[in-house]
Design a protein around this motif. Structure first.
Motif, PDB file in Angstrom:
ATOM      1  N   ALA A  46      -0.920  13.792  -3.704  1.00 11.54           N
ATOM      2  CA  ALA A  46      -1.600  12.601  -4.200  1.00 11.54           C
ATOM      3  C   ALA A  46      -0.788  11.991  -5.333  1.00 11.54           C
ATOM      4  CB  ALA A  46      -3.001  12.962  -4.694  1.00 11.54           C
ATOM      5  N   THR A  47      -0.940  10.694  -5.499  1.00 16.26           N
ATOM      6  CA  THR A  47      -0.257  10.023  -6.593  1.00 16.26           C
ATOM      7  C   THR A  47      -1.171   8.958  -7.183  1.00 16.26           C
ATOM      8  OG1 THR A  47       1.838   8.982  -7.253  1.00 16.26           O
ATOM      9  CG2 THR A  47       0.847   8.226  -5.179  1.00 16.26           C
ATOM     10  N   THR A  48      -0.760   8.434  -8.286  1.00 21.82           N
ATOM     11  CA  THR A  48      -1.612   7.530  -9.041  1.00 21.82           C
ATOM     12  C   THR A  48      -1.213   6.070  -8.864  1.00 21.82           C
ATOM     13  OG1 THR A  48      -0.159   7.657 -10.963  1.00 21.82           O
ATOM     14  CG2 THR A  48      -1.940   9.291 -10.810  1.00 21.82           C
ATOM     15  N   ASP A 104      -5.080   8.053  -6.870  1.00 17.34           N
ATOM     16  CA  ASP A 104      -5.549   6.919  -6.083  1.00 17.34           C
ATOM     17  C   ASP A 104      -5.087   6.928  -4.635  1.00 17.34           C
ATOM     18  OD1 ASP A 104      -4.666   5.775  -9.093  1.00 17.34           O
ATOM     19  OD2 ASP A 104      -6.693   5.231  -8.416  1.00 17.34           O
ATOM     20  N   PHE A 105      -3.981   7.582  -4.388  1.00 11.35           N
ATOM     21  CA  PHE A 105      -3.418   7.589  -3.035  1.00 11.35           C
ATOM     22  C   PHE A 105      -3.216   9.027  -2.590  1.00 11.35           C
ATOM     23  CE2 PHE A 105      -2.867   3.138  -3.300  1.00 11.35           C
ATOM     24  CZ  PHE A 105      -2.351   2.839  -4.558  1.00 11.35           C
ATOM     25  N   TRP A 106      -3.626   9.292  -1.364  1.00 13.05           N
ATOM     26  CA  TRP A 106      -3.592  10.640  -0.820  1.00 13.05           C
ATOM     27  C   TRP A 106      -2.942  10.654   0.553  1.00 13.05           C
ATOM     28  CZ3 TRP A 106      -6.010  14.999  -3.148  1.00 13.05           C
ATOM     29  CH2 TRP A 106      -6.680  14.724  -4.337  1.00 13.05           C
ATOM     30  N   GLY A 107      -2.236  11.740   0.819  1.00 14.24           N
ATOM     31  CA  GLY A 107      -1.761  11.958   2.165  1.00 14.24           C
ATOM     32  C   GLY A 107      -2.856  12.540   3.038  1.00 14.24           C
ATOM     33  N   LYS A 108      -2.542  12.729   4.312  1.00 17.20           N
ATOM     34  CA  LYS A 108      -3.529  13.267   5.249  1.00 17.20           C
ATOM     35  C   LYS A 108      -3.540  14.785   5.269  1.00 17.20           C
ATOM     36  CE  LYS A 108      -3.568   9.175   8.203  1.00 17.20           C
ATOM     37  NZ  LYS A 108      -3.378   8.633   9.572  1.00 17.20           N
ATOM     38  N   GLY A 109      -2.560  15.392   4.633  1.00 11.49           N
ATOM     39  CA  GLY A 109      -2.550  16.838   4.511  1.00 11.49           C
ATOM     40  C   GLY A 109      -1.704  17.532   5.556  1.00 11.49           C
ATOM     41  N   GLN A 114       0.836  -1.181   0.000  1.00 16.45           N
ATOM     42  CA  GLN A 114       0.000   0.000   0.000  1.00 16.45           C
ATOM     43  C   GLN A 114       0.880   1.243   0.000  1.00 16.45           C
ATOM     44  OE1 GLN A 114      -3.146   0.077  -0.363  1.00 16.45           O
ATOM     45  NE2 GLN A 114      -3.777   2.140   0.218  1.00 16.45           N
ATOM     46  N   VAL A 115       0.575   2.159  -0.895  1.00 11.34           N
ATOM     47  CA  VAL A 115       1.331   3.397  -0.983  1.00 11.34           C
ATOM     48  C   VAL A 115       0.888   4.350   0.121  1.00 11.34           C
ATOM     49  CG1 VAL A 115       1.879   5.379  -2.414  1.00 11.34           C
ATOM     50  CG2 VAL A 115       1.584   3.124  -3.463  1.00 11.34           C
ATOM     51  N   GLN A 116       1.822   4.926   0.780  1.00 15.09           N
ATOM     52  CA  GLN A 116       1.524   5.938   1.792  1.00 15.09           C
ATOM     53  C   GLN A 116       2.242   7.239   1.455  1.00 15.09           C
ATOM     54  OE1 GLN A 116       2.541   4.099   5.576  1.00 15.09           O
ATOM     55  NE2 GLN A 116       0.416   3.445   5.847  1.00 15.09           N
ATOM     56  N   LEU A 117       1.536   8.323   1.613  1.00 17.90           N
ATOM     57  CA  LEU A 117       2.101   9.645   1.383  1.00 17.90           C
ATOM     58  C   LEU A 117       2.006  10.450   2.668  1.00 17.90           C
ATOM     59  CD1 LEU A 117       0.432  10.507  -2.048  1.00 17.90           C
ATOM     60  CD2 LEU A 117       2.690   9.531  -1.664  1.00 17.90           C
ATOM     61  N   VAL A 118       3.058  11.148   2.997  1.00 19.90           N
ATOM     62  CA  VAL A 118       3.073  11.982   4.189  1.00 19.90           C
ATOM     63  C   VAL A 118       3.560  13.371   3.804  1.00 19.90           C
ATOM     64  CG1 VAL A 118       3.997  12.306   6.496  1.00 19.90           C
ATOM     65  CG2 VAL A 118       3.486   9.992   5.679  1.00 19.90           C
ATOM     66  N   GLU A 119       2.705  14.361   4.040  1.00 16.60           N
ATOM     67  CA  GLU A 119       3.078  15.742   3.788  1.00 16.60           C
ATOM     68  C   GLU A 119       3.702  16.349   5.038  1.00 16.60           C
ATOM     69  OE1 GLU A 119      -1.011  15.003   1.796  1.00 16.60           O
ATOM     70  OE2 GLU A 119      -0.028  14.595   3.707  1.00 16.60           O
ATOM     71  N   SER A 120       4.594  17.295   4.816  1.00 16.73           N
ATOM     72  CA  SER A 120       5.199  18.021   5.924  1.00 16.73           C
ATOM     73  C   SER A 120       5.594  19.411   5.455  1.00 16.73           C
ATOM     74  CB  SER A 120       6.428  17.275   6.458  1.00 16.73           C
ATOM     75  OG  SER A 120       7.421  17.158   5.452  1.00 16.73           O
ATOM     76  N   VAL A 166       2.651  12.945  -9.490  1.00 18.89           N
ATOM     77  CA  VAL A 166       2.279  13.425  -8.161  1.00 18.89           C
ATOM     78  C   VAL A 166       1.645  14.804  -8.316  1.00 18.89           C
ATOM     79  CG1 VAL A 166       3.128  14.147  -5.898  1.00 18.89           C
ATOM     80  CG2 VAL A 166       4.086  12.112  -6.982  1.00 18.89           C
ATOM     81  N   ALA A 167       0.614  15.041  -7.558  1.00 17.52           N
ATOM     82  CA  ALA A 167      -0.055  16.339  -7.599  1.00 17.52           C
ATOM     83  C   ALA A 167      -0.261  16.868  -6.189  1.00 17.52           C
ATOM     84  CB  ALA A 167      -1.396  16.224  -8.301  1.00 17.52           C
ATOM     85  N   TRP A 168      -0.435  18.172  -6.129  1.00 17.09           N
ATOM     86  CA  TRP A 168      -0.796  18.836  -4.882  1.00 17.09           C
ATOM     87  C   TRP A 168      -2.176  19.471  -5.071  1.00 17.09           C
ATOM     88  CZ3 TRP A 168       1.884  18.932  -0.296  1.00 17.09           C
ATOM     89  CH2 TRP A 168       3.208  18.491  -0.325  1.00 17.09           C
ATOM     90  N   PHE A 169      -2.993  19.307  -4.063  1.00 13.43           N
ATOM     91  CA  PHE A 169      -4.291  19.956  -4.008  1.00 13.43           C
ATOM     92  C   PHE A 169      -4.401  20.656  -2.661  1.00 13.43           C
ATOM     93  CE2 PHE A 169      -6.252  18.069  -7.746  1.00 13.43           C
ATOM     94  CZ  PHE A 169      -5.484  16.937  -7.943  1.00 13.43           C
ATOM     95  N   ARG A 170      -5.338  21.557  -2.566  1.00 12.20           N
ATOM     96  CA  ARG A 170      -5.572  22.210  -1.281  1.00 12.20           C
ATOM     97  C   ARG A 170      -7.061  22.409  -1.085  1.00 12.20           C
ATOM     98  NH1 ARG A 170      -3.133  28.305  -2.481  1.00 12.20           N
ATOM     99  NH2 ARG A 170      -4.857  29.049  -3.789  1.00 12.20           N
TER     100      ARG A 170
END
Length: 127
Positions: free
Chosen positions: A97-99, A115-120, A1-7, A34-38
């Motif tokens: 987020a990434t695909t 498909d995969f998103w960090g918690k922000g 499972q892909v995990q993303l962590v923003e900091s 990879v994309a960034w959303f807000r």
């Protein structure tokens, strides 16, 4: 499972710059867009920017274009978002987020394609 962590988020003043990071784990993310959303409270999700798997192509949302740079270090599976000249209206939770699909050259601004998103990470810009 892909995990993303923003900091890198925090409280800054208008006019400051901020660099956010998105670290990926669970796979080698170097060939995936990879994309960034807000999203600000009460507002719709907004596209900030995206970068292709090989890092050669980028796209930015209109509200941040000209003062934002996305870059990636594929050796470290990390994507950065640099925003300069921050404004109070940049206040939001920023998500990376990434695909699930691999592409060296393609990216998209459609959040439904990711498909995969960090918690922000929260960015607050004071005036």
């Amino acid at each position: 499972q892909v995990q993303l962590v923003e900091s890198g988020g925090g409280l800054v003043q208008a006019g400051d710059s901020l660099r956010l990071s998105c670290a990926a784990s669970g796979r080698t993310n170097s060939r995936y867009p990879v994309a960034w959303f807000r999203q600000a409270p009460g507002e719709r999700q907004e596209f900030v920017g995206a970068i292709s798997g090989n890092g050669d192509s980028t796209s930015y949302g209109d509200s941040v274009k000209g003062r934002t740079t996305i870059s990636r270090d594929n050796a470290k599976d990390n994507v950065s978002l640099q925003i300069n000249s921050l404004k109070p209206e940049d206040t939001a939770v920023y998500y990376c987020a990434t695909t699930a699909w691999r592409s060296l050259t393609y990216y998209t601004a459609n959040p439904g394609d990711y498909d995969f998103w960090g918690k922000g990470t929260q960015v607050t810009v004071s005036s």
